[in-house]
Design an enzyme around this catalytic site. Sequence first.
Site, PDB file in Angstrom:
ATOM      1  N   MET A  81       0.727  -1.343   0.069  1.00 50.21           N
ATOM      2  CA  MET A  81       0.010  -0.144  -0.090  1.00 50.21           C
ATOM      3  C   MET A  81       0.904   1.388   0.041  1.00 50.21           C
ATOM      4  O   MET A  81       2.232   1.311   0.211  1.00 50.21           O
ATOM      5  CB  MET A  81      -0.953  -0.094   1.319  1.00 50.21           C
ATOM      6  CG  MET A  81      -1.913  -0.861   1.170  1.00 50.21           C
ATOM      7  SD  MET A  81      -2.976  -0.746   2.684  1.00 50.21           S
ATOM      8  CE  MET A  81      -4.089   0.420   2.183  1.00 50.21           C
ATOM      9  N   HIS A  82       0.127   2.249  -0.223  1.00 52.72           N
ATOM     10  CA  HIS A  82       0.628   3.604  -0.024  1.00 52.72           C
ATOM     11  C   HIS A  82       1.868   4.136  -1.181  1.00 52.72           C
ATOM     12  O   HIS A  82       2.139   5.551  -1.257  1.00 52.72           O
ATOM     13  CB  HIS A  82       1.211   3.943   1.277  1.00 52.72           C
ATOM     14  CG  HIS A  82       0.323   3.481   2.501  1.00 52.72           C
ATOM     15  ND1 HIS A  82      -0.977   3.639   2.453  1.00 52.72           N
ATOM     16  CD2 HIS A  82       0.598   2.597   3.391  1.00 52.72           C
ATOM     17  CE1 HIS A  82      -1.590   3.239   3.689  1.00 52.72           C
ATOM     18  NE2 HIS A  82      -0.692   2.482   4.035  1.00 52.72           N
ATOM     19  N   ASP A 240      -2.692  -4.998  -0.385  1.00 46.70           N
ATOM     20  CA  ASP A 240      -2.133  -6.324   0.462  1.00 46.70           C
ATOM     21  C   ASP A 240      -3.020  -6.662   1.594  1.00 46.70           C
ATOM     22  O   ASP A 240      -3.445  -7.657   1.866  1.00 46.70           O
ATOM     23  CB  ASP A 240      -0.673  -6.249   0.921  1.00 46.70           C
ATOM     24  CG  ASP A 240      -0.354  -5.007   1.448  1.00 46.70           C
ATOM     25  OD1 ASP A 240      -1.218  -4.317   1.797  1.00 46.70           O
ATOM     26  OD2 ASP A 240       0.905  -4.746   1.838  1.00 46.70           O
TER      27      ASP A 240
END
Length: 499
Positions: A81-82, A240
Amino acid sequence: MNYVIGVDLGTSAVKILLVDKNGEVVRSVSKAYPLTQEKTGYSEQNPEHWVEQTLVGLKELLKDFKGNAANIEGMSFSGQMHGLVLLDEQNEVLRPAILWNDTRTTAQCQQIYDVIGEDRLLQITKNPALEGFTLPKILWVKEHEPQLFKRAKTFVLPKDYLRYRLTGELHMEYSDAAGTLLLDVGRKEWSTTICELLDIDPSICPPLLDSHDEVGTISIDVTQATGLFTTTRVFAGGADNACGAIGSGILEDGKTLCSIGTSGVILSYEATPDKDFNGKVHYFNHGVSNAFYTMGVTLAAGHSLTWFKEVFASEESFQELLTEVSSVPVGSNGLLFTPYLVGERTPHADATIRASFIGMDSSHQRKDFVRAVLEGITFSLNESIEIFRKNGKLIDTIVSIGGGAQNDEWLQMQADIFGAKIIRLTSEQGPGMGAAMLAAYGCEWFDSLRDCAEEFLKEDKQFTPIKTNVDKYKKLFAIYQQVYNQTKDLNKELLELRK
C-alpha cells in the site's frame, strides 16, 4: 480444469500463485527485487523491477505447467500500500517509487493538519496524516522536486502500475485508494476538498474501480514474454491487507486477522464506515464491495526478526534460529523488546521512536533475545487488539497468517498474549490467495467471495490460551506499554547522531 492467477506485489518480492477451481495452489513462484534506502527514513524502488520480475515469474510459473495455459481464465493483484508512482503524459515513470515505509514526510503531515485540520481529515478519510501515506509523499515531491512534479499527469500505487503494464489500462481501486489520504472513504470518491485546499489538481487522481471489476485482458507483448493467452481476463485486485483479509476469510463481522510480514497487521471486518476510533486505527475500504475494515499496524514486525537474524545469525535459517525458543520461559527471563526499528504506527504514530531491549544482564543467552523479539512483536500487535476491545469489538477468534503462522511456539504465544483462539489455515497464502479469489469471483466461479472462501480456505490447527501464560503476559504487557513514553524523548535526542 480452469485456473486463476494471484499476483502479490510485496516490498521485497513478487509472489505469483496459480490456483485451480478447487482452491488448490498448483504452482507458486517468488521473485525478489532490491530496495533502495539512501538516507535514514528513505525507502524507494524502481517500478521497472516490479514489471521485470513479474514477467520472469509468470514465464517460470508456466514453464513446467502440465495444463493448458488457455484455461487460465483470470488474474488479479495484491500490492504493497501507499507507495507513490508518479507518471507523465505518456504514463512513463518520473522518479523511483516512494514506498509505504518511507518516513521523510513528517513536515508534510503537519502541513496537512495545518491546512485541513485533524478533525476534518478524519471525517473525510477516516485516517490520520502519517508519513507512510501517499498524500504526504505527493506534497514532498511537489515541494522538493517542483520541476519534476510539474510534469506529473497522474499517480498510481505499486500494483496499479504493474497492472497497467500488463494490460495498458490505468486505474486504482478503492481498497488501495483508501490508503492515499485523498479518498473520501465513506462516499467512495476522490476528495476535491482535500485536493483544492492543498493546491493539487484533482485530475492527478486516476479512475476508481471495485476490486473485482474487470479492467481488460493481457496485452500481446505480455503473452509473448510469458506464455499467457490474451484471453486471460484481468481484475483490479486490492491492497495487500484487503487481499490478506479476503485470502483468510475475513468477510463478515466478528472476523479478525493477524498478519505478520515485514510489517504486522491486526485487521477486523466492518460492515459500515461510521464507527469512531478517533483515528487510533486505520479505517479502509475492503476488497468486498461496500464493506470496510479497521486495522492497526506494527511497522517492524517480521522485519524485527529478520534484522535480528541478519545481524546475529546470518548463516542460520529462521527455523534454526527459533529452535530453542520453547526452552525459554514466558517473559524471556526478564528481557523485553520493543519493535520500533523504523518508528511505529499503532498506537504511537511516531517516526523517530526506535527499538529497545530492556532488562539485559549477563545471564541472558541468544535464545532469550530471540524469544523477547517474538514477544515484543506480539505485544505491539496486542496494542491494536486492546484498542478494538476498548471500543466494544468482540475479538475471541483470530486467523493468523504470514511469518507468525509458521512456528507453533509463536502461534501459542499469540493465543496467550491476545487472549483469543488462534487459527492456522491449511494453505496459508495470504494476499496472493486473496488476489486469486478476486479473480475467481470476477470470472463468476462463485456467487460471492464468502462462497469462494468456503471452497478455497480450510482450517489446519487451533491454539487456545493457556491461563497461567495469559496471566504472566498481562503483567509483562503492562510493563511493555510503559517503554514508549520512557524512551521517546531519549530517541529524539539521539536522532541527530543517526546517519
